[in-house]
Scaffold this active site. Structure first.
Site, mmCIF file in Angstrom:
data_model
loop_
_atom_site.group_PDB
_atom_site.id
_atom_site.type_symbol
_atom_site.label_atom_id
_atom_site.label_comp_id
_atom_site.label_asym_id
_atom_site.label_seq_id
_atom_site.Cartn_x
_atom_site.Cartn_y
_atom_site.Cartn_z
ATOM 1 N N GLY A 105 0.860 -1.186 0.000
ATOM 2 C CA GLY A 105 0.000 0.000 0.000
ATOM 3 C C GLY A 105 0.889 1.225 0.000
ATOM 4 O O GLY A 105 1.440 1.608 -1.043
ATOM 5 N N ILE A 141 -9.042 -0.552 -6.423
ATOM 6 C CA ILE A 141 -8.806 0.229 -7.648
ATOM 7 C C ILE A 141 -10.033 1.078 -7.989
ATOM 8 O O ILE A 141 -11.084 0.559 -8.394
ATOM 9 C CB ILE A 141 -8.416 -0.704 -8.830
ATOM 10 C CG1 ILE A 141 -7.242 -1.610 -8.409
ATOM 11 C CG2 ILE A 141 -8.083 0.117 -10.072
ATOM 12 C CD1 ILE A 141 -6.046 -0.896 -7.799
ATOM 13 N N THR A 142 -9.865 2.395 -7.823
ATOM 14 C CA THR A 142 -10.953 3.340 -8.061
ATOM 15 C C THR A 142 -11.424 3.258 -9.510
ATOM 16 O O THR A 142 -10.613 3.277 -10.434
ATOM 17 C CB THR A 142 -10.458 4.768 -7.725
ATOM 18 O OG1 THR A 142 -10.152 4.799 -6.336
ATOM 19 C CG2 THR A 142 -11.494 5.825 -8.034
ATOM 20 N N ARG A 185 -31.060 27.297 12.391
ATOM 21 C CA ARG A 185 -31.401 26.573 13.628
ATOM 22 C C ARG A 185 -31.274 27.479 14.854
ATOM 23 O O ARG A 185 -30.286 28.202 14.984
ATOM 24 C CB ARG A 185 -30.445 25.373 13.743
ATOM 25 C CG ARG A 185 -30.559 24.573 14.994
ATOM 26 C CD ARG A 185 -31.647 23.548 14.909
ATOM 27 N NE ARG A 185 -31.649 22.668 16.062
ATOM 28 C CZ ARG A 185 -32.672 21.902 16.388
ATOM 29 N NH1 ARG A 185 -33.776 21.896 15.638
ATOM 30 N NH2 ARG A 185 -32.602 21.128 17.446
ATOM 31 N N GLN A 229 -20.868 18.166 13.711
ATOM 32 C CA GLN A 229 -21.112 18.703 15.065
ATOM 33 C C GLN A 229 -22.111 19.864 15.014
ATOM 34 O O GLN A 229 -23.044 19.923 15.817
ATOM 35 C CB GLN A 229 -19.763 19.171 15.654
ATOM 36 C CG GLN A 229 -19.779 19.432 17.133
ATOM 37 C CD GLN A 229 -19.907 18.135 17.936
ATOM 38 O OE1 GLN A 229 -19.645 17.051 17.434
ATOM 39 N NE2 GLN A 229 -20.350 18.254 19.166
ATOM 40 N N GLU A 232 -3.394 8.666 -1.933
ATOM 41 C CA GLU A 232 -2.396 9.566 -2.546
ATOM 42 C C GLU A 232 -1.377 10.078 -1.527
ATOM 43 O O GLU A 232 -1.028 11.253 -1.516
ATOM 44 C CB GLU A 232 -3.072 10.773 -3.229
ATOM 45 C CG GLU A 232 -4.225 10.444 -4.137
ATOM 46 C CD GLU A 232 -3.837 9.644 -5.356
ATOM 47 O OE1 GLU A 232 -2.650 9.647 -5.722
ATOM 48 O OE2 GLU A 232 -4.730 8.997 -5.929
#
Ligand SMILES: Cc1cc2nc3c(=O)[nH]c(=O)nc-3n(C[C@H](O)[C@H](O)[C@H](O)COP(=O)(O)OP(=O)(O)OC[C@H]3O[C@@H](n4cnc5c(N)ncnc54)[C@H](O)[C@@H]3O)c2cc1C
Length: 388
Positions: A130, A156-157, A263, A332, A359
């Site tokens: 990797g 593999i994208t 909100r 959050q 990457e």
């Protein structure tokens, strides 16, 4: 440092922003759930010439300058990190063929890459390799009819959708790059599903068993597969991801501004609570700084400066960390709504975690940048690190 976009760059950014707002962002959560991009979208994307971003104009591509390419990645990253990741890996394959390919390879692949007639993917990672790409074990051996490849590639994208893989293997012990067509005999493509983030980027695992490719599948010289072909493609990939992270962080800021404005708690809007303002301020500052680092890397890339390499590491490191922190803060700010199924900020958080792994992971960036900082004090050149 120049920070002013040219008129053309500003116009391109407007076009990418409007396309993303209308045709990408509204569908991103559905694509995330479906874990794929629809064919009709890919067709529209190709028809707009966006798959030709990294293809030279002489082969029908858009040949975007580095800043415009960055703006494309930023705007797409703002809408959907999976779409941005298509531009990243297809761009890496296009760039590698344009830079390292011979005439026949360029003439065959580049016009197809430009129009979407073929989609390219980048296949380096293996079960045992990797971050440490030099541990790659896939082998290639010469035969009378070309090469036979045996090994496994992971994560593999767009591997499920690609027509050709820029794939790395050892040939006579030396690292070499190959263009492996999807229909090569001996290649099996298995979809990978259930990923944490960038879920619509159609990952695949490739299994090669004596996979036969023609002699012209070899890209560049044996021995230069990692040091030249992969390294330069990964640099483009890192640059693309860095800009994509700026877009992702911007999306977190935009969503948080909207929500904090609407909100109310304890009789006032969220935007009036100082601790919420702290989160908004950090998102705004981090995003602006990441954008500047990306622009710096872009100008250096445009000037073909060797410093662009280091600038891209800085940009990707800062932008990916900013994206993750911003996404965490965005959830959050949204409270339970942000944790809900199908809320964009939930997707942003999952996608942002991936950005710290691909990457060049955060830790590999940290050690590389720290080492480089020592070298800059002693005015020596650090060894270039190749990491996926
Ligand atoms: C969504 C997604 C898409 C991907 N797409 C592609 C693709 O298209 N093509 C492709 O080839 N690969 C692809 N990958 C694989 C990706 O490149 C690897 O995940 C990446 O290189 C990290 O390798 P690894 O996952 O094996 O982690 P490892 O290398 O096992 O690392 C695990 C952890 O240890 C840390 N670590 C490792 N070495 C060191 C060190 N020396 N010092 C400090 N810490 C260290 C890492 O930072 C990480 O946190 C993709 C991955 C994901 C998640």
């Amino acid at each position: 440092m120049r920070v002013q976009l040219t008129e053309r760059q500003a116009a391109a950014r407007e076009e990418y922003e409007s396309f993303t707002r209308q045709a990408v962002a509204p569908h991103a959560d559905a694509w995330d759930r479906a874990e794929r991009l629809p064919e009709e979208f890919l067709e529209e994307f190709a028809a707009r010439g966006l798959l030709g971003a990294a293809v030279p104009a002489g082969y029908g591509g858009a040949e975007l300058d580095p800043i415009t390419f960055g703006l494309l990645n930023e705007e797409l990253g703002r809408g959907c990190s999976s779409v941005r990741s298509l531009v990243t890996v297809h761009g890496m394959a296009s760039y590698a063929v344009a830079r390292w390919g011979g005439d026949r390879q360029r003439e065959h692949w580049l016009p197809r890459f430009a129009t979407g007639g073929a989609i390219g993917a980048f296949a380096l990672t293996e079960p045992g390799a990797g971050s440490d790409v030099k541990a790659l074990r896939t082998t290639a051996r010469r035969t009378d009819d070309g090469f036979r490849l045996t090994g496994q590639k992971r994560w593999i994208t767009f591997g499920q959708r690609a027509d050709v893989y820029l794939l790395f293997a050892r040939l006579d012990g030396r690292e070499a790059a190959f263009l492996v067509p999807r229909d090569a005999p001996g290649l099996t493509v298995r979809p990978v599903t259930g990923m944490l983030g960038t879920k619509a980027s159609m990952l695949a695992e490739l299994s090669l068993v004596d996979c036969l490719v023609a002699p012209e599948a070899l890209l560049g010289r044996p021995g230069f597969g990692l040091a030249a072909v992969a390294a330069s493609a990964l640099e483009l990939g890192r640059y693309s991801v860095a800009w994509g992270c700026v877009g992702l962080a911007q999306a977190c800021l935009d969503a948080s501004l909207d929500h904090a404005d609407r909100r109310e708690t304890f009789g006032v809007r969220l935007r009036d609570h100082q601790l919420v303002q702290r989160m908004i301020a950090d998102m705004a500052t981090g995003t602006a700084a990441a954008r500047l680092l990306c622009q710096q890397a872009g100008w250096l890339r445009q000037d073909r400066s060797t410093e662009s390499l280091h600038a891209t590491w800085l940009a990707k490191y800062h932008a990916s960390r900013t994206a993750f922190r911003s996404a965490s803060d965005a959830v959050q700010v949204h409270g339970a709504q942000g944790c809900g199924d199908g809320h964009p900020v939930q997707r942003y958080l999952r996608d942002a975690k991936v950005m710290e792994i691909i990457e060049g992971s955060t830790e590999l960036q940290q050690t590389t940048i720290a080492e480089s900082a020592y070298h800059s004090r002693t005015r020596t050149t650090p060894t270039e690190r190749v990491t996926a």
